[in-house]
Design a protein around this motif. Sequence first.
Motif, PDB file in Angstrom:
ATOM      1  N   SER A 121      32.367  29.894  12.518  1.00  0.00           N
ATOM      2  CA  SER A 121      32.624  29.159  13.761  1.00  0.00           C
ATOM      3  C   SER A 121      31.567  29.382  14.841  1.00  0.00           C
ATOM      4  O   SER A 121      31.549  28.663  15.837  1.00  0.00           O
ATOM      5  N   ASN A 122      30.667  30.369  14.664  1.00  0.00           N
ATOM      6  CA  ASN A 122      29.704  30.667  15.724  1.00  0.00           C
ATOM      7  C   ASN A 122      28.259  30.756  15.217  1.00  0.00           C
ATOM      8  O   ASN A 122      27.448  31.479  15.767  1.00  0.00           O
ATOM      9  N   ILE A 123      27.948  29.993  14.169  1.00  0.00           N
ATOM     10  CA  ILE A 123      26.620  30.099  13.557  1.00  0.00           C
ATOM     11  C   ILE A 123      25.643  29.019  14.012  1.00  0.00           C
ATOM     12  O   ILE A 123      24.518  28.969  13.533  1.00  0.00           O
ATOM     13  N   ALA A 124      26.059  28.167  14.949  1.00  0.00           N
ATOM     14  CA  ALA A 124      25.155  27.105  15.404  1.00  0.00           C
ATOM     15  C   ALA A 124      25.402  26.814  16.881  1.00  0.00           C
ATOM     16  O   ALA A 124      26.511  26.993  17.386  1.00  0.00           O
ATOM     17  N   THR A 125      24.353  26.376  17.542  1.00  0.00           N
ATOM     18  CA  THR A 125      24.464  25.915  18.921  1.00  0.00           C
ATOM     19  C   THR A 125      23.503  24.750  19.102  1.00  0.00           C
ATOM     20  O   THR A 125      22.523  24.623  18.365  1.00  0.00           O
ATOM     21  N   GLN A 126      23.813  23.893  20.054  1.00  0.00           N
ATOM     22  CA  GLN A 126      22.976  22.713  20.284  1.00  0.00           C
ATOM     23  C   GLN A 126      22.756  22.523  21.768  1.00  0.00           C
ATOM     24  O   GLN A 126      23.669  22.719  22.578  1.00  0.00           O
ATOM     25  N   SER A 127      21.544  22.130  22.109  1.00  0.00           N
ATOM     26  CA  SER A 127      21.228  21.842  23.512  1.00  0.00           C
ATOM     27  C   SER A 127      21.924  20.553  23.936  1.00  0.00           C
ATOM     28  O   SER A 127      22.341  19.754  23.104  1.00  0.00           O
ATOM     29  N   GLN A 128      22.008  20.360  25.235  1.00  0.00           N
ATOM     30  CA  GLN A 128      22.443  19.077  25.752  1.00  0.00           C
ATOM     31  C   GLN A 128      21.332  18.069  25.492  1.00  0.00           C
ATOM     32  O   GLN A 128      20.225  18.445  25.106  1.00  0.00           O
ATOM     33  N   LEU A 129      21.609  16.796  25.709  1.00  0.00           N
ATOM     34  CA  LEU A 129      20.583  15.770  25.558  1.00  0.00           C
ATOM     35  C   LEU A 129      19.485  16.019  26.595  1.00  0.00           C
ATOM     36  O   LEU A 129      19.757  16.150  27.787  1.00  0.00           O
ATOM     37  N   ILE A 130      18.261  16.117  26.124  1.00  0.00           N
ATOM     38  CA  ILE A 130      17.118  16.411  26.983  1.00  0.00           C
ATOM     39  C   ILE A 130      16.293  15.142  27.155  1.00  0.00           C
ATOM     40  O   ILE A 130      15.919  14.501  26.176  1.00  0.00           O
ATOM     41  N   MET A 131      16.026  14.799  28.409  1.00  0.00           N
ATOM     42  CA  MET A 131      15.184  13.654  28.729  1.00  0.00           C
ATOM     43  C   MET A 131      13.826  14.216  29.174  1.00  0.00           C
ATOM     44  O   MET A 131      13.723  14.770  30.273  1.00  0.00           O
ATOM     45  N   PRO A 132      12.793  14.116  28.343  1.00  0.00           N
ATOM     46  CA  PRO A 132      11.507  14.700  28.723  1.00  0.00           C
ATOM     47  C   PRO A 132      10.870  13.953  29.900  1.00  0.00           C
ATOM     48  O   PRO A 132      11.056  12.749  30.062  1.00  0.00           O
ATOM     49  N   ASP A 133      10.149  14.700  30.696  1.00  0.00           N
ATOM     50  CA  ASP A 133       9.365  14.102  31.775  1.00  0.00           C
ATOM     51  C   ASP A 133       8.067  13.563  31.192  1.00  0.00           C
ATOM     52  O   ASP A 133       7.689  13.900  30.066  1.00  0.00           O
ATOM     53  N   HIS A 134       7.367  12.758  31.985  1.00  0.00           N
ATOM     54  CA  HIS A 134       6.071  12.210  31.576  1.00  0.00           C
ATOM     55  C   HIS A 134       5.048  12.496  32.669  1.00  0.00           C
ATOM     56  O   HIS A 134       5.392  12.602  33.835  1.00  0.00           O
ATOM     57  N   ASP A 135       3.805  12.616  32.274  1.00  0.00           N
ATOM     58  CA  ASP A 135       2.682  12.803  33.203  1.00  0.00           C
ATOM     59  C   ASP A 135       1.611  11.791  32.801  1.00  0.00           C
ATOM     60  O   ASP A 135       0.650  12.119  32.125  1.00  0.00           O
ATOM     61  N   THR A 136       1.820  10.540  33.226  1.00  0.00           N
ATOM     62  CA  THR A 136       0.975   9.424  32.802  1.00  0.00           C
ATOM     63  C   THR A 136      -0.502   9.645  33.107  1.00  0.00           C
ATOM     64  O   THR A 136      -1.368   9.356  32.291  1.00  0.00           O
ATOM     65  N   ASP A 137      -0.810  10.175  34.294  1.00  0.00           N
ATOM     66  CA  ASP A 137      -2.227  10.347  34.666  1.00  0.00           C
ATOM     67  C   ASP A 137      -2.790  11.719  34.295  1.00  0.00           C
ATOM     68  O   ASP A 137      -3.961  11.998  34.547  1.00  0.00           O
ATOM     69  N   GLY A 138      -1.973  12.595  33.699  1.00  0.00           N
ATOM     70  CA  GLY A 138      -2.460  13.881  33.209  1.00  0.00           C
ATOM     71  C   GLY A 138      -2.919  14.845  34.293  1.00  0.00           C
ATOM     72  O   GLY A 138      -3.722  15.735  34.024  1.00  0.00           O
ATOM     73  N   ASP A 139      -2.361  14.701  35.510  1.00  0.00           N
ATOM     74  CA  ASP A 139      -2.796  15.579  36.604  1.00  0.00           C
ATOM     75  C   ASP A 139      -1.941  16.837  36.747  1.00  0.00           C
ATOM     76  O   ASP A 139      -2.124  17.615  37.677  1.00  0.00           O
ATOM     77  N   GLY A 140      -0.994  17.023  35.831  1.00  0.00           N
ATOM     78  CA  GLY A 140      -0.149  18.212  35.889  1.00  0.00           C
ATOM     79  C   GLY A 140       1.106  18.043  36.721  1.00  0.00           C
ATOM     80  O   GLY A 140       1.928  18.951  36.790  1.00  0.00           O
ATOM     81  N   THR A 141       1.285  16.892  37.364  1.00  0.00           N
ATOM     82  CA  THR A 141       2.488  16.595  38.135  1.00  0.00           C
ATOM     83  C   THR A 141       3.250  15.489  37.408  1.00  0.00           C
ATOM     84  O   THR A 141       2.688  14.430  37.117  1.00  0.00           O
ATOM     85  N   VAL A 142       4.537  15.744  37.124  1.00  0.00           N
ATOM     86  CA  VAL A 142       5.318  14.744  36.391  1.00  0.00           C
ATOM     87  C   VAL A 142       5.467  13.483  37.217  1.00  0.00           C
ATOM     88  O   VAL A 142       5.484  13.527  38.453  1.00  0.00           O
ATOM     89  N   ASP A 143       5.551  12.352  36.508  1.00  0.00           N
ATOM     90  CA  ASP A 143       5.581  11.044  37.169  1.00  0.00           C
ATOM     91  C   ASP A 143       6.662  10.941  38.235  1.00  0.00           C
ATOM     92  O   ASP A 143       6.423  10.357  39.307  1.00  0.00           O
ATOM     93  N   ARG A 144       7.841  11.489  38.003  1.00  0.00           N
ATOM     94  CA  ARG A 144       8.925  11.345  38.982  1.00  0.00           C
ATOM     95  C   ARG A 144       8.636  12.081  40.286  1.00  0.00           C
ATOM     96  O   ARG A 144       9.261  11.815  41.308  1.00  0.00           O
ATOM     97  N   LEU A 145       7.660  12.994  40.288  1.00  0.00           N
ATOM     98  CA  LEU A 145       7.277  13.739  41.489  1.00  0.00           C
ATOM     99  C   LEU A 145       5.876  13.366  41.983  1.00  0.00           C
ATOM    100  O   LEU A 145       5.407  13.889  42.995  1.00  0.00           O
TER     101      LEU A 145
END
Length: 150
Positions: A121-145
């Motif tokens: 009953s305790n041999i597995a665990t799962q993360s919540q759904l993860i929505m990755p961030d993106h950095d379209t211009d590659g400047d080290g700051t995620v697009d949403r910020l």
Amino acid sequence: MELLKIIFFSFILLLAGNFKTAAAAFDYDLSLLNDDLRFSKEILISGDNVRIYARVRNVGNNDITGYVSFLRGAELIGNSQPVSVLPKTGDDVFIDFTVPENSFNIQAKIQGTDPSDQNPSNIATQSQLIMPDHDTDGDGTVDRLDEDDD
């Protein structure tokens, strides 16, 4: 008053000497809890290489070995990682992972234990759904910020 202190502390010591740690419910029992799965970075940006960690705990009474598999959906990530854990302790295992473009879950699962794990009953665990961030211009700051993400 001094005599009462001596009697009180003697009584406490007597109780402590008779107190025994309760035995675990199973002799062989490795465990993964929800909080035992974590990433090397807080902000996960698609395309980044990160490390996924799992803390494996031996909640049984005896030594046990096995391995931990990390999965994204049904897909195995890298190779399964061996683990051997003394009773009442834990050990960390990890795998390297490239964050995908789309949302994902990560599962960690204990397998191949020797002797056999008596508590499935305790041999597995799962993360919540993860929505990755993106950095379209590659400047080290995620697009949403990032005010200038092009």
